[in-house]
Design a protein around this motif. Structure first.
Motif, PDB file in Angstrom:
ATOM      1  N   LEU A 198       0.825  -1.208   0.000  1.00  0.00           N
ATOM      2  CA  LEU A 198       0.000   0.000   0.000  1.00  0.00           C
ATOM      3  C   LEU A 198       0.864   1.265   0.000  1.00  0.00           C
ATOM      4  N   ARG A 199       1.970   1.217   0.754  1.00  0.00           N
ATOM      5  CA  ARG A 199       2.881   2.369   0.765  1.00  0.00           C
ATOM      6  C   ARG A 199       3.492   2.571  -0.612  1.00  0.00           C
ATOM      7  N   ARG A 200       3.920   1.482  -1.238  1.00  0.00           N
ATOM      8  CA  ARG A 200       4.528   1.603  -2.566  1.00  0.00           C
ATOM      9  C   ARG A 200       3.502   2.043  -3.612  1.00  0.00           C
ATOM     10  N   LEU A 201       2.256   1.605  -3.449  1.00  0.00           N
ATOM     11  CA  LEU A 201       1.209   2.052  -4.359  1.00  0.00           C
ATOM     12  C   LEU A 201       0.999   3.561  -4.213  1.00  0.00           C
ATOM     13  N   TYR A 202       0.977   4.034  -2.981  1.00  0.00           N
ATOM     14  CA  TYR A 202       0.842   5.476  -2.729  1.00  0.00           C
ATOM     15  C   TYR A 202       1.989   6.244  -3.372  1.00  0.00           C
ATOM     16  N   GLU A 203       3.205   5.731  -3.240  1.00  0.00           N
ATOM     17  CA  GLU A 203       4.365   6.408  -3.828  1.00  0.00           C
ATOM     18  C   GLU A 203       4.259   6.451  -5.352  1.00  0.00           C
ATOM     19  N   CYS A 204       3.805   5.341  -5.951  1.00  0.00           N
ATOM     20  CA  CYS A 204       3.666   5.311  -7.405  1.00  0.00           C
ATOM     21  C   CYS A 204       2.644   6.333  -7.898  1.00  0.00           C
ATOM     22  N   LEU A 205       1.583   6.515  -7.127  1.00  0.00           N
ATOM     23  CA  LEU A 205       0.504   7.403  -7.551  1.00  0.00           C
ATOM     24  C   LEU A 205       0.787   8.876  -7.249  1.00  0.00           C
ATOM     25  N   PHE A 206       1.499   9.148  -6.149  1.00  0.00           N
ATOM     26  CA  PHE A 206       1.585  10.528  -5.684  1.00  0.00           C
ATOM     27  C   PHE A 206       3.005  11.070  -5.484  1.00  0.00           C
ATOM     28  N   ILE A 207       4.021  10.213  -5.512  1.00  0.00           N
ATOM     29  CA  ILE A 207       5.387  10.696  -5.256  1.00  0.00           C
ATOM     30  C   ILE A 207       6.286  10.538  -6.477  1.00  0.00           C
ATOM     31  N   HIS A 208       6.329   9.339  -7.028  1.00  0.00           N
ATOM     32  CA  HIS A 208       7.223   9.091  -8.161  1.00  0.00           C
ATOM     33  C   HIS A 208       6.880   9.979  -9.353  1.00  0.00           C
ATOM     34  N   GLN A 209       7.917  10.410 -10.034  1.00  0.00           N
ATOM     35  CA  GLN A 209       7.762  11.055 -11.330  1.00  0.00           C
ATOM     36  C   GLN A 209       8.384  10.127 -12.365  1.00  0.00           C
ATOM     37  N   PHE A 210       7.563   9.259 -12.893  1.00  0.00           N
ATOM     38  CA  PHE A 210       8.052   8.271 -13.841  1.00  0.00           C
ATOM     39  C   PHE A 210       8.373   8.932 -15.172  1.00  0.00           C
ATOM     40  N   SER A 211       9.424   8.444 -15.795  1.00  0.00           N
ATOM     41  CA  SER A 211       9.680   8.835 -17.173  1.00  0.00           C
ATOM     42  C   SER A 211       8.692   8.075 -18.054  1.00  0.00           C
ATOM     43  N   ASN A 212       8.702   8.367 -19.342  1.00  0.00           N
ATOM     44  CA  ASN A 212       7.798   7.689 -20.267  1.00  0.00           C
ATOM     45  C   ASN A 212       8.457   6.508 -20.961  1.00  0.00           C
ATOM     46  N   LEU A 213       9.551   6.037 -20.401  1.00  0.00           N
ATOM     47  CA  LEU A 213      10.203   4.856 -20.962  1.00  0.00           C
ATOM     48  C   LEU A 213       9.268   3.670 -20.873  1.00  0.00           C
ATOM     49  N   ARG A 214       9.362   2.802 -21.849  1.00  0.00           N
ATOM     50  CA  ARG A 214       8.484   1.640 -21.896  1.00  0.00           C
ATOM     51  C   ARG A 214       9.263   0.364 -21.628  1.00  0.00           C
ATOM     52  N   SER A 215       8.646  -0.525 -20.887  1.00  0.00           N
ATOM     53  CA  SER A 215       9.234  -1.827 -20.599  1.00  0.00           C
ATOM     54  C   SER A 215       8.719  -2.821 -21.635  1.00  0.00           C
ATOM     55  N   THR A 216       8.784  -4.091 -21.301  1.00  0.00           N
ATOM     56  CA  THR A 216       8.246  -5.121 -22.185  1.00  0.00           C
ATOM     57  C   THR A 216       7.178  -5.901 -21.441  1.00  0.00           C
ATOM     58  N   LEU A 217       6.355  -6.595 -22.193  1.00  0.00           N
ATOM     59  CA  LEU A 217       5.302  -7.405 -21.593  1.00  0.00           C
ATOM     60  C   LEU A 217       5.905  -8.500 -20.715  1.00  0.00           C
TER      61      LEU A 217
END
Length: 311
Positions: free
Chosen positions: A143-162
């Motif tokens: 839940l903490r990591r989900l919160y960070e992903c939604l409200f703290i991290h500034q992700f780049s637009n790099l794409r991973s793979t399936l």
């Protein structure tokens, strides 16, 4: 014919040769497989590239050249964004873990047990937590990591793979499934009834302290990283924005290159200590976490040196 019933399933997976073998395979097999695979990954170019993501992956950077609005739906499915990978994993983890936790609580509760001893009615969630705190602490973690992903991290637009997305699902599924399954198979209702020993309580307190310390500093380090990932041009939400990386400073960045990885290792070791080290599946989870994050930290340190030199 009654394997769908918890008691019959537990009896089958813990008694006899075939059933016990299946039970042990479900608990330990997925982690032994992934640990061995990680040891040999450097011998193959595909697995070496597959294990890298984000700024460490040149292939991921090349995927970011085109405007995402021009990419086909099929392409987007095969190459999800890094934010999609992480966020979806934590969403699934935060939903799956409570199901297993509720199942274990109901299974070891007095209404289920065939133990007629009246002392069994002293069972409560606290007694279960004292003997097996893993699902409670892991729920806090996802839940903490989900919160960070939604409200703290500034992700780049790099794409991973399936494949990287599926591997992440594999990790979080078995990180929850294996330790909880092992407790279902081998944890005794009578054990839960008895107060933990002094040594067990000390291990629990030490483990929770280490877990909390790791979680706190990982959160601070993620906040520092998000602040330094400034855009060089364009709108914040525009796909293809180039970000300027800077050397992180503050908190544990003063001592190690990747304190967010170091603190995650600490919190997983804390998870293990909180169980008294009695859950073998969790030992394997921790071994893989150390193995995986140590490799990624080493690669990231090399990336810092290559990009910033002696700064």
């Amino acid at each position: 014919e009654y394997f769908w019933q918890p008691d019959e399933l537990r009896r089958f997976l813990t008694k006899g040769g075939v059933g016990r073998g299946i039970g042990l395979l479900l608990c330990f097999g997925p982690w032994i497989l992934i640990i061995i695979a990680y040891f040999i990954k450097d011998y193959f170019d595909f697995t070496r590239r597959f294990s890298k993501y984000g700024k460490l992956s040149q292939s991921a950077q090349n995927l970011n050249v085109n405007d995402a609005r021009k990419l086909s739906i099929f392409y987007k499915i095969l190459h999800p964004t890094t934010k999609t990978v992480f966020t979806s994993c934590y969403i699934l983890g935060s939903l799956f873990n409570p199901i297993f936790l509720l199942f274990l609580i109901l299974y070891f509760s007095p209404t289920h047990s065939d133990d007629n001893n009246s002392s069994h009615h002293s069972f409560n969630i606290l007694s279960f937590f004292l003997h097996f705190p893993f699902p409670f602490l892991f729920q806090f973690q996802v839940l903490r990591r989900l919160y960070e992903c939604l409200f703290i991290h500034q992700f780049s637009n790099l794409r991973s793979t399936l494949l990287q997305l599926l591997f992440s699902y594999y990790y979080y599924f078995f990180a929850i499934f294996s330790p909880n399954l092992e407790s279902f198979l081998f944890l005794s209702s009578k054990t839960i009834l008895h107060p933990p020993s002094t040594l067990r309580l000390l291990s629990l307190v030490a483990g929770m302290t280490l877990f909390g310390l790791g979680a706190y500093h990982q959160n601070r380090c993620h906040a520092i990283l998000s602040k330094i990932r400034e855009k060089s041009e364009g709108d914040k939400n525009k796909v293809g924005v180039k970000r300027v990386y800077k050397i992180p400073k503050g908190d544990w960045f003063q001592y190690v290159s990747c304190p967010h990885y170091f603190s995650e290792i600490l919190l997983y070791v804390g998870l293990l200590m909180s169980t008294g080290g009695t859950n073998l599946s969790l030992w394997l989870v921790v071994i893989f976490v150390v193995q995986n994050l140590s490799f990624t930290a080493k690669e990231t340190h090399g990336w810092y040196i290559e990009k910033f030199g002696s700064e």
